[in-house]
Write a protein that holds these residues in place. Structure first.
Motif, PDB file in Angstrom:
ATOM      1  N   ALA A  17       0.832  -1.202   0.000  1.00 49.31           N
ATOM      2  CA  ALA A  17       0.000   0.000   0.000  1.00 49.31           C
ATOM      3  C   ALA A  17       0.865   1.251   0.000  1.00 49.31           C
ATOM      4  O   ALA A  17       1.917   1.283   0.630  1.00 49.31           O
ATOM      5  N   VAL A  18       0.408   2.259  -0.725  1.00 50.99           N
ATOM      6  CA  VAL A  18       1.085   3.554  -0.733  1.00 50.99           C
ATOM      7  C   VAL A  18       0.105   4.688  -0.441  1.00 50.99           C
ATOM      8  O   VAL A  18       0.519   5.834  -0.302  1.00 50.99           O
ATOM      9  N   TRP A  19      -1.178   4.387  -0.333  1.00 51.77           N
ATOM     10  CA  TRP A  19      -2.218   5.382  -0.087  1.00 51.77           C
ATOM     11  C   TRP A  19      -3.045   5.000   1.128  1.00 51.77           C
ATOM     12  O   TRP A  19      -3.268   3.821   1.398  1.00 51.77           O
ATOM     13  N   VAL A  20      -3.533   6.005   1.837  1.00 58.11           N
ATOM     14  CA  VAL A  20      -4.488   5.826   2.924  1.00 58.11           C
ATOM     15  C   VAL A  20      -5.773   6.548   2.532  1.00 58.11           C
ATOM     16  O   VAL A  20      -5.740   7.734   2.190  1.00 58.11           O
ATOM     17  N   LEU A  21      -6.881   5.823   2.567  1.00 59.24           N
ATOM     18  CA  LEU A  21      -8.201   6.398   2.299  1.00 59.24           C
ATOM     19  C   LEU A  21      -8.916   6.513   3.639  1.00 59.24           C
ATOM     20  O   LEU A  21      -9.246   5.499   4.264  1.00 59.24           O
ATOM     21  N   TRP A  37      -8.736   2.614   4.923  1.00 56.88           N
ATOM     22  CA  TRP A  37      -8.408   1.543   3.990  1.00 56.88           C
ATOM     23  C   TRP A  37      -7.067   1.912   3.398  1.00 56.88           C
ATOM     24  O   TRP A  37      -6.763   3.099   3.213  1.00 56.88           O
ATOM     25  N   LEU A  38      -6.285   0.903   3.075  1.00 57.94           N
ATOM     26  CA  LEU A  38      -5.007   1.112   2.410  1.00 57.94           C
ATOM     27  C   LEU A  38      -5.162   0.749   0.944  1.00 57.94           C
ATOM     28  O   LEU A  38      -5.952  -0.132   0.602  1.00 57.94           O
ATOM     29  N   VAL A  61      -4.559  10.363   1.233  1.00 50.94           N
ATOM     30  CA  VAL A  61      -3.191  10.854   1.404  1.00 50.94           C
ATOM     31  C   VAL A  61      -2.222   9.691   1.234  1.00 50.94           C
ATOM     32  O   VAL A  61      -2.604   8.529   1.359  1.00 50.94           O
ATOM     33  N   THR A  62      -0.965  10.018   0.990  1.00 46.67           N
ATOM     34  CA  THR A  62       0.030   8.955   0.910  1.00 46.67           C
ATOM     35  C   THR A  62       0.199   8.323   2.288  1.00 46.67           C
ATOM     36  O   THR A  62      -0.024   8.973   3.322  1.00 46.67           O
ATOM     37  N   LEU A  63       0.589   7.076   2.290  1.00 47.41           N
ATOM     38  CA  LEU A  63       0.844   6.376   3.546  1.00 47.41           C
ATOM     39  C   LEU A  63       1.925   7.098   4.338  1.00 47.41           C
ATOM     40  O   LEU A  63       1.812   7.276   5.559  1.00 47.41           O
ATOM     41  N   GLU A  64       2.941   7.574   3.650  1.00 50.87           N
ATOM     42  CA  GLU A  64       4.025   8.317   4.304  1.00 50.87           C
ATOM     43  C   GLU A  64       3.487   9.565   5.006  1.00 50.87           C
ATOM     44  O   GLU A  64       3.823   9.854   6.155  1.00 50.87           O
TER      45      GLU A  64
END
Length: 76
Positions: A17-21, A37-38, A61-64
């Motif tokens: 995963a690279v995104w967080v919803l 959700w990722l 947003v990005t997970l980072e």
């Protein structure tokens, strides 16, 4: 903190995963509550659309970025 790599929430996807919803269901959650959700790059749009159609999507947003924003913040 876990050493496991976050995996996309899309059914059957095992991609990193690279995104967080961030979302919430207003019928179940208080307005400030955020469930997550990722998503990998491939499934970000599909999962975002699914949540947005229901009026649940609050932020992507990005997970980072998500991890930076939650470090040092109070949890609840």
């Amino acid at each position: 903190m876990s050493d496991e790599t976050p995996i996309c929430s899309a059914k059957g996807c095992r991609t990193h995963a690279v995104w967080v919803l961030a979302w919430n269901n207003p019928k179940l959650h208080t307005p400030e509550r955020r469930k997550t959700w990722l998503a990998c790059d491939e499934h970000r749009e599909h999962l975002s659309h699914f949540l947005d159609l229901r009026g649940f999507l609050k932020d992507v947003v990005t997970l980072e970025e998500w991890e930076r924003g939650s470090s040092g913040a109070g949890s609840g």
